[in-house]
Structures are given as structure tokens and as C-alpha cells.
Design a protein around this motif. Structure first.
Motif, PDB file in Angstrom:
ATOM      1  N   HIS A 114       0.825  -1.209   0.000  1.00 11.75           N
ATOM      2  CA  HIS A 114       0.000   0.000   0.000  1.00 11.75           C
ATOM      3  C   HIS A 114       0.863   1.264   0.000  1.00 11.75           C
ATOM      4  O   HIS A 114       0.481   2.286  -0.579  1.00 11.75           O
ATOM      5  CB  HIS A 114      -0.961   0.006   1.185  1.00 11.75           C
ATOM      6  N   ALA A 115       2.050   1.185   0.590  1.00 14.30           N
ATOM      7  CA  ALA A 115       2.941   2.352   0.628  1.00 14.30           C
ATOM      8  C   ALA A 115       3.289   2.845  -0.767  1.00 14.30           C
ATOM      9  O   ALA A 115       3.469   4.048  -0.972  1.00 14.30           O
ATOM     10  CB  ALA A 115       4.216   2.016   1.401  1.00 14.30           C
ATOM     11  N   TYR A 116       3.392   1.936  -1.751  1.00 17.44           N
ATOM     12  CA  TYR A 116       3.653   2.428  -3.107  1.00 17.44           C
ATOM     13  C   TYR A 116       2.386   2.511  -3.953  1.00 17.44           C
ATOM     14  O   TYR A 116       2.260   3.392  -4.792  1.00 17.44           O
ATOM     15  CB  TYR A 116       4.773   1.660  -3.814  1.00 17.44           C
ATOM     16  N   GLU A 117       1.423   1.631  -3.740  1.00 18.06           N
ATOM     17  CA  GLU A 117       0.203   1.680  -4.557  1.00 18.06           C
ATOM     18  C   GLU A 117      -0.639   2.927  -4.290  1.00 18.06           C
ATOM     19  O   GLU A 117      -1.416   3.339  -5.150  1.00 18.06           O
ATOM     20  CB  GLU A 117      -0.649   0.432  -4.322  1.00 18.06           C
ATOM     21  N   ALA A 118      -0.492   3.535  -3.134  1.00 14.61           N
ATOM     22  CA  ALA A 118      -1.264   4.730  -2.788  1.00 14.61           C
ATOM     23  C   ALA A 118      -0.670   6.009  -3.369  1.00 14.61           C
ATOM     24  O   ALA A 118      -1.307   7.064  -3.315  1.00 14.61           O
ATOM     25  CB  ALA A 118      -1.348   4.856  -1.260  1.00 14.61           C
ATOM     26  N   ARG A 119       0.488   5.923  -3.955  1.00 15.19           N
ATOM     27  CA  ARG A 119       1.204   7.116  -4.424  1.00 15.19           C
ATOM     28  C   ARG A 119       0.779   7.523  -5.839  1.00 15.19           C
ATOM     29  O   ARG A 119       0.835   6.716  -6.767  1.00 15.19           O
ATOM     30  CB  ARG A 119       2.701   6.862  -4.394  1.00 15.19           C
ATOM     31  N   PRO A 120       0.418   8.798  -6.022  1.00  7.62           N
ATOM     32  CA  PRO A 120       0.081   9.287  -7.364  1.00  7.62           C
ATOM     33  C   PRO A 120       1.236   9.136  -8.358  1.00  7.62           C
ATOM     34  O   PRO A 120       1.007   8.865  -9.533  1.00  7.62           O
ATOM     35  CB  PRO A 120      -0.271  10.757  -7.140  1.00  7.62           C
ATOM     36  N   ASP A 121       2.484   9.312  -7.898  1.00 10.26           N
ATOM     37  CA  ASP A 121       3.609   9.200  -8.825  1.00 10.26           C
ATOM     38  C   ASP A 121       3.824   7.763  -9.286  1.00 10.26           C
ATOM     39  O   ASP A 121       4.369   7.541 -10.372  1.00 10.26           O
ATOM     40  CB  ASP A 121       4.891   9.786  -8.230  1.00 10.26           C
ATOM     41  N   VAL A 122       3.382   6.784  -8.529  1.00  9.45           N
ATOM     42  CA  VAL A 122       3.469   5.382  -8.952  1.00  9.45           C
ATOM     43  C   VAL A 122       2.341   5.069  -9.945  1.00  9.45           C
ATOM     44  O   VAL A 122       2.557   4.444 -10.979  1.00  9.45           O
ATOM     45  CB  VAL A 122       3.413   4.429  -7.742  1.00  9.45           C
ATOM     46  N   ALA A 123       1.149   5.534  -9.646  1.00 14.34           N
ATOM     47  CA  ALA A 123      -0.009   5.233 -10.492  1.00 14.34           C
ATOM     48  C   ALA A 123      -0.049   6.065 -11.774  1.00 14.34           C
ATOM     49  O   ALA A 123      -0.795   5.740 -12.698  1.00 14.34           O
ATOM     50  CB  ALA A 123      -1.291   5.455  -9.699  1.00 14.34           C
TER      51      ALA A 123
END
Length: 184
Positions: free
Chosen positions: A27-36
Motif C-alpha cells: 500500500h505504501a507504493y500503490e497509494a502514491r500518485p507518482d506510482v499510479a
């Protein structure tokens, strides 16, 4: 069929199946706008990450066309989860597959994506005996394009404005490599 022995190790990484205990890190990376940003989905809330993590945890073997391995990328010596690596068997007739990867931005720029993706190429070519593996990405994602190029994959096409994603037209770039071109 492909049923790897886990963990799959590289010099710095260990790839292993996801577990429900990985929720915080995922969740720490999936929640990030820059990842998505360059993916088909918007930043995920915790419940969505939890739901999709349960599915990822079952993707540990490839039995037939359409199946995928979806593995946690971890630091080999610390066990810290830093991202995910994907191998999809897209065609049995044409012996084709596709790779993908996502890393937490704190771990960008260290060659981890290339190292994990190389392991997935090896699984595809040696474990599934694929003839060709592709990588597809948003054409604006130049960092991911560099990873695919480092793997020896060639840029084959850019499909201009071929998909309507998140309210805008997006172009898709396709890279590929043949089994005979891959280096171990």
C-alpha cells in the motif's frame, strides 16, 4: 507449466510470492500518485490494496496461457519489500509473454527494476520456453523505457493515442526481445 522454487535470487534481490503480511509495504507504493501516474489505475486506498494483494498472493505458478506470476521484490539481505515483478504467459501457440514491474520511488535509480525484470525474462525463456517477451508502457514513462532497453529489449512500436486512460489519450510504447537475443 512454471512452478518456480522460491525465493528467486539475484545478486541483490529476492523475488517471492506475496503474503497478506505485505499489505503495509504494498500500500505504501500503490497509494502514491507518482506510482499510479503511468498505470491504468488511480492511487489505491488500503482496502483496494488489501483486496488485490489477496489475488497477487495466489499468482505463484503459471499453468496455462493467461496465467501470471506476480512476485514481491525484496532486498535479499534485509527482506524489505520494494516492489513487484510480473510475468504473464500471453500465448501458448506463439510462445509469447509479457513482463512488468513496479518499484516504490524510494528505490528508483539503483538498477533494481532491471535486476528483477531480468529474472522474470529468465523465467519466461528457461521456465516456459517462450520465444518472445514484450514490455508495454505509457510512452511518457521514459525511466521504464530505459529499463527495458538495458535488458536488451528493442523498441518495436509506439502506438500514438491508442488508449483513453484517466480522461486523456495516451500513447503506448512496446519493447520486445526474442529468446535467441536474451543474455543470461
Amino acid at each position: 507449466m512454471l512452478q518456480p522454487t522460491y525465493p528467486i535470487t539475484t545478486p541483490r534481490l529476492a523475488l517471492r510470492p506475496f503474503t497478506t503480511d505485505d499489505l503495509d509495504a504494498v500500500h505504501a507504493y500503490e497509494a502514491r500518485p507518482d506510482v499510479a501516474r503511468y498505470l491504468y489505475w488511480e492511487p489505491r486506498d488500503r482496502d483496494t490494496s488489501r483486496e488485490l494483494l489477496a489475488k497477487k498472493a495466489t499468482r505463484t505458478a503459471i499453468h496455462q496461457e493467461g496465467d501470471a506470476l506476480d512476485l514481491a521484490i525484496t532486498h535479499r539481505h534485509t527482506g524489505e519489500l520494494i516492489g513487484s515483478a510480473l510475468l504473464i504467459w500471453t500465448s501458448s501457440t506463439h510462445r509469447q509473454g509479457e513482463i512488468g514491474y513496479i518499484l516504490h520511488p524510494d528505490h528508483h535509480g539503483h538498477g533494481y527494476a532491471t535486476e528483477a525484470a531480468r529474472a522474470m525474462l529468465t523465467l519466461g525463456f528457461t521456465g516456459l520456453h517462450l520465444h518472445r517477451i514484450t514490455g508495454r508502457l505509457d510512452a511518457r514513462n521514459t525511466a521504464s523505457a530505459r529499463v527495458l532497453a538495458k535488458l536488451g529489449m528493442r523498441h518495436e512500436a509506439t502506438l500514438v493515442d491508442n488508449e483513453f486512460v484517466k480522461g486523456e489519450w495516451a500513447s503506448e510504447t512496446i519493447y520486445a526481445i526474442l529468446e535467441t537475443e536474451a543474455t543470461p
